[in-house]
Enzyme design. Structure first.
Site, PDB file in Angstrom:
ATOM      1  CE  LYS A 115      11.746  -2.400  -6.071  1.00 24.64           C
ATOM      2  NZ  LYS A 115      12.394  -3.349  -6.981  1.00 24.64           N
ATOM      3  CB  CYS A 137      -0.887   0.049   1.236  1.00 24.17           C
ATOM      4  SG  CYS A 137      -1.931  -1.379   1.432  1.00 24.17           S
ATOM      5  CE  LYS A 144      13.590 -10.378 -10.915  1.00 24.66           C
ATOM      6  NZ  LYS A 144      14.260 -10.440  -9.678  1.00 24.66           N
ATOM      7  CD  GLU A 191      10.113 -11.357  -8.884  1.00 23.64           C
ATOM      8  OE1 GLU A 191       9.978 -10.783  -7.799  1.00 23.64           O
ATOM      9  OE2 GLU A 191      11.113 -11.202  -9.596  1.00 23.64           O
ATOM     10  CD  GLU A 210      16.900 -12.836  -8.749  1.00 26.84           C
ATOM     11  OE1 GLU A 210      16.435 -13.405  -7.747  1.00 26.84           O
ATOM     12  OE2 GLU A 210      16.480 -11.736  -9.158  1.00 26.84           O
ATOM     13  NE  ARG A 258       4.776   1.683  -0.867  1.00 23.16           N
ATOM     14  CZ  ARG A 258       5.615   1.823   0.147  1.00 23.16           C
ATOM     15  NH1 ARG A 258       6.720   2.520  -0.006  1.00 23.16           N
ATOM     16  NH2 ARG A 258       5.352   1.281   1.318  1.00 23.16           N
ATOM     17  CG  HIS A 277      17.512 -37.000  -6.571  1.00 20.61           C
ATOM     18  ND1 HIS A 277      17.740 -38.357  -6.505  1.00 20.61           N
ATOM     19  CD2 HIS A 277      18.730 -36.415  -6.503  1.00 20.61           C
ATOM     20  CE1 HIS A 277      19.039 -38.590  -6.384  1.00 20.61           C
ATOM     21  NE2 HIS A 277      19.665 -37.421  -6.388  1.00 20.61           N
ATOM     22  CG  ASN A 335       1.423   0.529   4.078  1.00 15.95           C
ATOM     23  OD1 ASN A 335       1.101  -0.660   3.978  1.00 15.95           O
ATOM     24  ND2 ASN A 335       2.638   0.973   3.835  1.00 15.95           N
ATOM     25  N   GLY A 336      -0.488  -1.220   6.264  1.00 18.44           N
ATOM     26  CA  GLY A 336      -0.136  -2.073   7.401  1.00 18.44           C
ATOM     27  C   GLY A 336      -1.282  -3.027   7.681  1.00 18.44           C
ATOM     28  CD1 TRP A 354      -0.035  -5.828  -3.479  1.00 15.73           C
ATOM     29  CD2 TRP A 354      -0.169  -6.673  -1.405  1.00 15.73           C
ATOM     30  NE1 TRP A 354       0.471  -7.102  -3.503  1.00 15.73           N
ATOM     31  CE2 TRP A 354       0.407  -7.650  -2.253  1.00 15.73           C
ATOM     32  CE3 TRP A 354      -0.341  -6.989  -0.060  1.00 15.73           C
ATOM     33  CZ2 TRP A 354       0.806  -8.904  -1.796  1.00 15.73           C
ATOM     34  CZ3 TRP A 354       0.050  -8.239   0.404  1.00 15.73           C
ATOM     35  CH2 TRP A 354       0.621  -9.177  -0.469  1.00 15.73           C
TER      36      TRP A 354
HETATM   37  C1  G6P Z   1       9.184  -8.480  -2.732  1.00 19.16           C
HETATM   38  C2  G6P Z   1       9.779  -7.927  -4.012  1.00 19.16           C
HETATM   39  C3  G6P Z   1      11.031  -8.706  -4.378  1.00 19.16           C
HETATM   40  C4  G6P Z   1      12.002  -8.661  -3.219  1.00 19.16           C
HETATM   41  C5  G6P Z   1      11.370  -9.169  -1.924  1.00 19.16           C
HETATM   42  C6  G6P Z   1      12.251  -8.873  -0.733  1.00 19.16           C
HETATM   43  O1  G6P Z   1       8.687  -9.750  -2.934  1.00 19.16           O
HETATM   44  O2  G6P Z   1       8.840  -8.014  -5.070  1.00 19.16           O
HETATM   45  O3  G6P Z   1      11.637  -8.107  -5.521  1.00 19.16           O
HETATM   46  O4  G6P Z   1      13.100  -9.459  -3.532  1.00 19.16           O
HETATM   47  O5  G6P Z   1      10.143  -8.483  -1.683  1.00 19.16           O
HETATM   48  O6  G6P Z   1      12.322  -7.487  -0.599  1.00 19.16           O
HETATM   49  P1  G6P Z   1      13.503  -6.718   0.089  1.00 19.16           P
HETATM   50  O7  G6P Z   1      13.106  -5.270  -0.011  1.00 19.16           O
HETATM   51  O8  G6P Z   1      13.566  -7.177   1.507  1.00 19.16           O
HETATM   52  O9  G6P Z   1      14.742  -7.020  -0.657  1.00 19.16           O
END
Ligand code: G6P
Length: 616
Positions: A611, A2, A492, A495, A488, A27, A511, A101-102, A75
């Site tokens: 984010k 949020c 990606k 996501e 990673e 965000r 396995h 937010n929260g 969100w």
């Molecule tokens: C969210 C973001 C990711 C990020 C993760 C951890 O899921 O979309 O891109 O890696 O949070 O966030 P941080 O700010 O702790 O790296």
């Protein structure tokens, strides 16, 4: 997650509120809304599920006038993403509006009590209770004092919040407060502003003030801001923070999307991070805030992170164990917090890696480690973030604002930052000589040019992306340090392209995941030169034998890979295998972006993701 904005001053509030919300889109959110106090002294607003662009159209049609207002991107946590659950929420009288937010953890009990007292709820959210609690206080003990009404309401809340409250009875005044969720305020000649982070404020000022937990700030139309702390004392010198990047850093500047821009900014980000690091301590890392003796005494490192940052932690483990010879555990923050049996040996350093510095799980884990007596060192990208404020030492990775939800430049910068930490630890405990530190630093300094070379080969990724057309799943493989790259790369792809991607250490494939393979099944194999190259090649053969299409990330000149694999994403020779992940992952970032674009998705704002994940 949020986003909160608020403004009171001379301008039409709705213009900046909408611009501010647009800046906060990165965000992650699913609905949005604004509410302003009209010149006739009433609240009016619009809110809707979907993008800020839709809200903008509705706000235009509604012709919202007024110089004081609040806005929100939501969100969803409690209640589906619908118009009625979008913020702002109003009290029963329609004269008090809140954005939040929260998470209000005790909202169910509060809601029951409020309903028993006759309050009517219009949403399924936890947040709406705040509007009714402020209403009760305003009608009772705090009549005429909005800050007191908000404090009174917050005293009954459990959980976390960043709140902005407007009241039609005090036009031109906004009250904002926080606990556990970030909030910054700014005072200008035009008026006073509040936002969840500095991004929206960078267009109006270069100086912002951070609120501490339970501070209550009252924003006035003349631009002045009164801040009162949790004990009711006036905060005369709030902590100021200079925004040291220019607002254009958060604009597209000719790129089609932020992800493309941020991928291409990686070489410069690493150059900034590495500049001026060599000094009398081998590596200059004053940010660590630990003396040579404390560093030399360290026996164990625990790295805590989530998501992409966790993958940076996996590479950090290799570097610290190799250079400093200190055993490292890497933990998911969300798992660590509730692992009551976790054993922390004496002389443990806790390293939290978090690009946003606001991830609720990571913050909770760091607090737990501090509670266990460990020093906490934060590696983060966001100046003044909660992780930075609470840590004993902080290394800013200086990647600049990262707007695309999927992290790219912050990730590689986190990795390189952890390499610096590994060198500092290794020098402090005598495992590395000064000459060795210099040599490794020299190797790290090659990363930007190696990255530039990979960036120039984006056509390879574009071509390889075609292998994912009409596919429902994919497999990513790698061994040792390259398994982190495989993890990673798969993250990606998931996501932003919504394509299932499974990542496995290559040797584990037999396995289970091997059962997925069928003709044309896309397998991404990270197989750079090095001691596990041949073993990974055997796994590639196993994939090819089952008809899979193998897209190999391989070192230039690898004839075997070129002969066998359907696509090659070439990586120039790197002086040390430890730096390969920071270079090779650029291919996987670009690959994911091309696959997502091929499928017609918005690569910057993937569905359901945020984010900055400020809830546990
Ligand atoms: C969210 C973001 C990711 C990020 C993760 C951890 O899921 O979309 O891109 O890696 O949070 O966030 P941080 O700010 O702790 O790296």
């Amino acid at each position: 997650m949020c986003g909160v904005v608020g403004y009171t001053g001379k301008r039409q509030a709705v213009d900046w509120l909408l611009d501010g919300l647009q800046t906060l889109e990165y965000r992650g959110y699913d609905s949005a809304g604004v509410q302003v106090v009209s010149p006739s002294g009433n609240l009016h607003g619009v809110k809707c599920a979907g993008r800020v662009a839709i809200l903008r159209e509705r706000a235009h049609t509604a012709n919202l006038h007024g110089t004081c207002g609040i806005g929100h991107t939501r969100w969803a946590t409690h209640g589906t993403p619908t118009d009625r659950n979008a913020h702002p929420h109003l009290d029963c009288t329609g004269r008090i509006a809140i954005v939040h937010n929260g998470i209000i953890e005790n909202y169910q009990q509060l809601k029951r009590e409020l309903m028993a007292d006759g309050h009517e709820f219009r949403s399924d959210t936890d947040s709406e209770v705040v509007a009714h609690l402020v209403e009760e206080a305003w009608a009772g003990p705090a009549r005429g004092d909005l800050a007191a009404a908000v404090r009174n309401a917050c005293d009954r809340l459990e959980g976390s919040w960043a709140l902005a409250v407007a009241c039609a009875d005090v036009p031109g005044e906004l009250v904002v407060t926080r606990l556990g969720s970030p909030l910054v305020v700014a005072s200008t000649d035009d008026g006073a502003y509040v936002a969840s982070d500095v991004m929206p404020l960078s267009s109006v000022t270069s100086r912002v003030f951070q609120l501490d937990d339970r501070d209550i700030a009252t924003l006035h139309a003349d631009g002045s801001i009164d801040i009162v702390d949790r004990d009711g004392r006036l905060v005369s010198n709030p902590v100021a923070m200079e925004i040291d990047w220019d607002a254009s850093a958060a604009r597209l500047g000719g790129y089609s999307d932020f992800m493309a821009k941020e991928i291409s900014e990686q070489p410069e980000a690493i150059e900034r991070l590495l500049a001026g690091r060599l000094g009398k301590h081998g590596i200059e890392l004053d940010e660590l805030k630990l003396g040579k003796e404390e560093l030399a005494a360290l026996r164990h490192v625990v790295i805590i992170a989530c998501g992409t940052s966790y993958h940076a932690g996996l590479t950090a483990k290799v570097a610290i164990e190799r250079w400093a010879k200190i055993p490292v555990s890497v933990e998911y923050a969300s798992e660590f917090i509730y692992d009551d049996d976790y054993l922390v040996p004496d002389h443990t350093l806790c390293v939290v890696i978090t690009q946003s510095g606001e991830t609720a799980d990571t913050l909770a884990a760091a607090r737990r480690m501090r509670g266990m007596g460990c020093d906490v060192f934060a590696i983060t990208n966001v100046l003044g973030s909660t992780a930075a404020r609470e840590a004993d030492g902080t290394l800013y990775v200086q990647a600049g604002p990262e707007v695309a939800v999927a992290s790219t430049k912050a990730y590689t910068a986190q990795m390189v930052a952890s390499f610096l930490l590994a060198l500092r630890l290794g020098f402090a405990n005598g495992r590395l000589t000064r000459d060795e530190v210099e040599k490794h630093l020299h190797d790290l300094e090659q990363i930007p040019d190696l990255m530039r070379e990979v960036l120039s080969r984006r056509w390879q990724d574009k071509q390889a992306a075609r292998r994912f057309r009409h596919k429902g799943s994919s497999l990513f493989l790698g061994r040792n340090v390259s398994s982190a790259t495989a993890f990673e790369g798969a993250l990606k792809l998931k996501e932003i392209s919504y394509l299932h991607a499974e990542a496995y250490p290559a040797g584990e494939m037999k396995h289970g995941p091997i059962a997925l393979l069928e003709p044309g099944f896309p397998v991404v194999a990270v197989v750079p030169a090095g001691h596990v190259h041949d073993k990974t090649m055997s796994n590639i053969q196993e994939c090819l034998a089952r008809g899979a299409s193998v897209i190999a990330v391989a070192t230039d000149g690898d004839e075997r890979v070129a002969k066998l694999c359907q696509e090659v994403l070439g990586v120039p020779n790197c002086p040390d295998d430890i730096i390969v992940p920071a270079v090779s992952v650029l291919h996987l970032q670009m690959l994911a972006r091309y696959v997502a674009r091929d499928r017609g998705y918005d690569v910057d704002k993937p569905r359901n993701l945020a984010k900055s994940v400020t809830v546990e």
